[in-house]
Scaffold this active site. Structure first.
Site, PDB file in Angstrom:
ATOM      1  N   LYS A  65      19.212  17.357  59.249  1.00  0.00           N
ATOM      2  CA  LYS A  65      19.276  17.627  60.686  1.00  0.00           C
ATOM      3  C   LYS A  65      17.944  17.318  61.359  1.00  0.00           C
ATOM      4  O   LYS A  65      17.910  16.746  62.455  1.00  0.00           O
ATOM      5  CB  LYS A  65      19.669  19.088  60.931  1.00  0.00           C
ATOM      6  CG  LYS A  65      21.127  19.382  60.637  1.00  0.00           C
ATOM      7  CD  LYS A  65      21.525  20.792  61.017  1.00  0.00           C
ATOM      8  CE  LYS A  65      20.953  21.813  60.086  1.00  0.00           C
ATOM      9  NZ  LYS A  65      21.581  23.152  60.251  1.00  0.00           N
TER      10      LYS A  65
ATOM     11  N   GLN B 216      21.919  29.221  59.497  1.00  0.00           N
ATOM     12  CA  GLN B 216      22.343  28.353  58.402  1.00  0.00           C
ATOM     13  C   GLN B 216      23.130  29.161  57.378  1.00  0.00           C
ATOM     14  O   GLN B 216      22.698  30.221  56.942  1.00  0.00           O
ATOM     15  CB  GLN B 216      21.117  27.711  57.737  1.00  0.00           C
ATOM     16  CG  GLN B 216      21.444  26.704  56.669  1.00  0.00           C
ATOM     17  CD  GLN B 216      22.147  25.472  57.221  1.00  0.00           C
ATOM     18  OE1 GLN B 216      21.752  24.928  58.244  1.00  0.00           O
ATOM     19  NE2 GLN B 216      23.196  25.052  56.553  1.00  0.00           N
TER      20      GLN B 216
ATOM     21  N   ASP C 185      26.667  26.373  67.325  1.00  0.00           N
ATOM     22  CA  ASP C 185      27.727  26.235  66.322  1.00  0.00           C
ATOM     23  C   ASP C 185      29.104  26.658  66.829  1.00  0.00           C
ATOM     24  O   ASP C 185      30.098  26.521  66.115  1.00  0.00           O
ATOM     25  CB  ASP C 185      27.392  27.077  65.079  1.00  0.00           C
ATOM     26  CG  ASP C 185      26.646  26.278  64.023  1.00  0.00           C
ATOM     27  OD1 ASP C 185      26.720  25.039  64.057  1.00  0.00           O
ATOM     28  OD2 ASP C 185      25.994  26.898  63.165  1.00  0.00           O
TER      29      ASP C 185
END
Length: 282
Positions: A52, A96, A119
């Protein structure tokens, strides 16, 4: 013989467009910045964060990583999230996965400001997703739709079967496909006789992390197969689909690697920019 759906090239094309948008924002003094909270030392998590970061750097987005110990307490995590919520320079926050067992993930997600929920996992954004008035989309689901759109594969009226009911892929993808008038079935570990469902699918998506789960007898002639699974077998990365055997039977299929993976990372960057623009009235 089926055609590969090339997610890597599409991700690169979309990144070039996004880079221009980010440059325009920066010219106005707006810097897209998102924060990744990683708890513990899971190797796959650290690899994904590096991937990322590489894409973010290419586009011009700032990614800040908060690396926390695996013994991190719930309260200190919530305190960090609250601080990031208040920071006007931060436009996106994500946790995460996976997290250590002492962390109550649902409570932590509820603490994230929905306007910074990159997200799309906060309760309000999940609700918006199913209601059809969302302003952010989960990265993998967004990437799947982007790939189908690029190859002009329509969802309207199609029978879609999704293997996997996770909150990250299966459920949000079902919501977005229903929004486009597909008829969607979600299968899972307790579903009996998977093939009875999958062999009737115009579009089959597998997102369970089970190598070679999908075999030719489970697939309809000329179907479209989207393989979201990532597995390690004999030091090689493979998907959920036995690609060698299934590819001759279908019209389109995603490779692993090089299919949905690159688009997931690219789509995450797109969500960061969406939230940045939204916050600044752009």
């Amino acid at each position: 013989m089926g055609q590969f759906l090339d997610g890597k090239n599409l991700a690169d094309e979309r990144a070039a467009i996004l880079k221009t948008q980010v440059s325009e924002l920066k010219s106005q003094g707006i810097v897209p910045l998102f924060c990744v909270i990683n708890i513990g030392d899971d190797p796959s998590s650290k690899l994904y964060i590096k991937t990322k970061k590489r894409r973010a750097d290419e586009i011009g987005i700032v990614q800040k990583v908060y690396q926390l110990p695996k013994t991190q307490s719930q309260q200190s995590l919530l305190t960090l999230i609250d601080r990031l919520n208040q920071d006007k320079k931060v436009y996106g926050i994500m946790i995460q996965l996976p997290v250590p067992p002492q962390i109550n993930l649902n409570e932590a997600l509820e603490h994230i400001d929905p306007e910074k929920d990159v997200d799309c996992l906060t309760p309000s954004n999940v609700g918006r997703l199913w209601r059809g008035d969302h302003y952010v989309e989960p990265a993998t689901a967004h990437g799947v739709l982007a790939l189908l759109d690029h190859y002009q594969i329509k969802l309207h009226g199609k029978k879609v079967v999704i293997i996997g009911r996770s909150s990250i892929v299966g459920k949000p993808l079902a919501a977005l496909m229903l929004e486009r008038d597909a008829t969607v079935s979600i299968l899972h570990s307790k579903t009996k006789q998977l093939a009875e469902y999958t062999k009737n699918a115009d579009i089959l998506v597998s997102a369970v992390g089970h190598a070679n789960l999908v075999t030719p007898e489970m697939v309809k002639e000329n179907a479209v197969v989207i393989d979201v699974g990532i597995n390690r077998v004999n030091n090689q990365t493979v998907g959920d689909v036995n690609t060698v055997l299934v590819k001759p039977k279908v019209s389109f299929i995603t490779p692993v690697p090089g299919g949905i993976g690159p688009l997931t990372v690219e789509s995450l960057m797109e969500q960061v920019v969406k939230l940045t623009r939204r916050k600044n009235g752009r």
